[in-house]
Design an enzyme around this catalytic site. Structure first.
Site, PDB file in Angstrom:
ATOM      1  CD  GLU A  39      -3.011  -0.620  -0.134  1.00 43.85           C
ATOM      2  OE1 GLU A  39      -3.075   0.546  -0.529  1.00 43.85           O
ATOM      3  OE2 GLU A  39      -3.633  -1.550  -0.678  1.00 43.85           O
TER       4      GLU A  39
ATOM      5  CE1 TYR B 107      -7.009   3.266  -0.351  1.00 42.79           C
ATOM      6  CE2 TYR B 107      -4.645   3.451   0.036  1.00 42.79           C
ATOM      7  CZ  TYR B 107      -5.706   2.833  -0.582  1.00 42.79           C
ATOM      8  OH  TYR B 107      -5.506   1.761  -1.395  1.00 42.79           O
TER       9      TYR B 107
ATOM     10  CG  ASP C 137      -7.868   4.466  -4.147  1.00 39.71           C
ATOM     11  OD1 ASP C 137      -9.075   4.425  -4.498  1.00 39.71           O
ATOM     12  OD2 ASP C 137      -7.034   3.636  -4.539  1.00 39.71           O
TER      13      ASP C 137
END
Ligand code: SF4
Length: 415
Positions: A57, A159, A177
């Protein structure tokens, strides 16, 4: 045996009423079925190891999937555990990140790994997690499992915390996102700018309601037996798969330009498609104008060694290596004038070596490099002299890496 899917209609409370034809149940079913059949087989999707998912991520922020894959594979091979990431020398983590850009990410990642290790040691619970997960990464330190604890780590925002908690732990936490924003604004026909506070809050609320509803259970395999047999992305990880399905749809089908609505699994529920507004949404407002910046760099060589320097803390590309360079906007001094003012003295010849154009945030940068061959060390020298082999060990900023390659080639060609 699989239980019957829940099909109770659920009207999204956060969705604009006028446009909310979509129900959460239908939307979730369509997304999960599609994800089961079409999800890309990405290396970080083969694991539930939160560390591996976290690394992916962080790498994926501002960076495309195809770029990230080799970096992620290399990182996980060399630093397979939280402890390894926490202990690695700064030069090593920068070298592993070299080319990915936005290097604050890797420094924060290491800081967070150090926080996790310190916290586990403080609690004395290192041993409880010495088990192997699905991937052969031996986990010695336990990654935090609550959203608030994950969010508190350096470099992790709402996020990323949501992505880790939903993907690794199947928790019903939302993610938002660029891809998810595009998908949701189009499906629900949201015309306001998603960067505005109120609209952004509405989108988070929609994402949250969807993932909360997904937690109640929906076995996509029931609706898609073939896909279930072929793909690993079916079963009861509804929160994980729902969040990933929205990101995946945005990446593969609901793209910024020319979305492929005809093959989209949610086209019947999508207001933008129905009203032919896909090109208008999301409404991102006017883009900030790009600013041009010009830099002159010197690839100075003396006895087979090159002059390089390390960027200081607190600047863009901090800790990375580069060739000496100077910003030259507006004025147009000759390379000789710049060199002499920087180094006190200079050679006779300045040979154009290479020009590299690249962008950092809103800046469009042109880096013009000149090769200079020196007989003696200049009066003022800011940097160190390195052989090509030594330079190879250093992490260079992306544009300067190109200069390094050009410099080595020019030496090999005997120029
Ligand atoms: Fe995006 Fe088109 Fe699908 Fe709507 S129908 S979600 S605009 S790809």
């Amino acid at each position: 045996m699989n239980s019957k899917p829940k099909t109770k209609n659920f009207r999204l409370r956060g969705a604009p009423k006028r446009r909310s034809g979509a129900t959460a149940a239908k939307l979730i079913a369509a997304l999960l079925d599609w994800f089961a059949a079409h999800a890309r087989d990405l290396p970080w999707r083969r694991t539930r190891d939160p560390y591996a998912i976290w690394v992916s991520e962080i790498m994926l922020q501002q960076t495309q999937v195809k770029t990230v894959i080799p970096f992620w594979n290399r990182w996980m091979k060399e630093l397979p555990t939280i402890e390894a990431a926490a202990k690695a020398p700064s030069a090593r983590i920068h070298k592993l990140w070299e080319g990915l850009g936005y290097y604050t990410r890797v420094r924060n990642l290491q800081k967070a790994a150090q926080v996790i290790v310190a916290e586990c040691r403080r609690r004395g619970d290192e041993s409880q997690t010495k088990s192997k997960l699905e991937t052969p990464h031996v986990v010695s330190y336990k990654f935090p499992e609550t959203f608030d604890d994950v969010l508190a780590l350096p470099g992790i925002g709402r996020y990323t915390a949501g992505a880790i908690c939903s993907i690794a732990f199947n928790q019903p936490v939302p993610i938002l996102d660029g891809n998810v924003i595009r998908v949701l604004t189009r499906i629900f026909g949201i015309a306001e700018n998603p960067k505005e506070k109120k609209t952004n809050a509405l989108l988070w609320k929609l994402a949250e309601e969807l993932v909360s509803h997904a937690k109640k259970g929906r076995d996509s395999a029931l609706r898609c037996p073939d896909a279930a047999a072929r793909r690993p992305y079916h079963g009861s990880n509804y929160c994980s798969f729902l969040n990933q399905s929205m990101m995946e749809l945005g990446a593969l089908v609901c793209t910024p330009r020319n979305p492929q609505c005809q093959i989209c699994p949610v086209k019947k529920l999508c207001l933008a498609f129905k009203e032919n507004r896909t090109e208008e949404l999301p409404n991102l407002g006017k883009r900030e104008a790009a600013t041009a910046r010009r830099f002159i760099a010197f690839v100075a060589e003396r006895n087979g060694r090159f002059l390089v320097r390390q960027r200081t803390t607190g600047v863009v590309n901090a800790h990375l290596w580069e060739f000496p360079n100077v910003e030259a906007n507006g004025v147009n001094p000759s390379p000789r004038e710049i060199f002499e003012s920087e180094f006190g003295s200079g050679p006779k010849e300045f040979l154009p070596l290479v020009t590299v154009k690249h962008s950092i945030t809103r800046y469009r940068i042109t880096l013009e490099a000149f090769a200079v061959r020196l007989k003696k060390v200049p009066v003022k020298t800011d940097g160190v002299w390195k052989t090509p082999a030594q330079m190879h060990q250093l992490a260079f900023a992306a544009a300067h890496k190109k200069l390094a390659s050009a410099a080595v080639k020019s030496i090999l060609s005997g120029r």
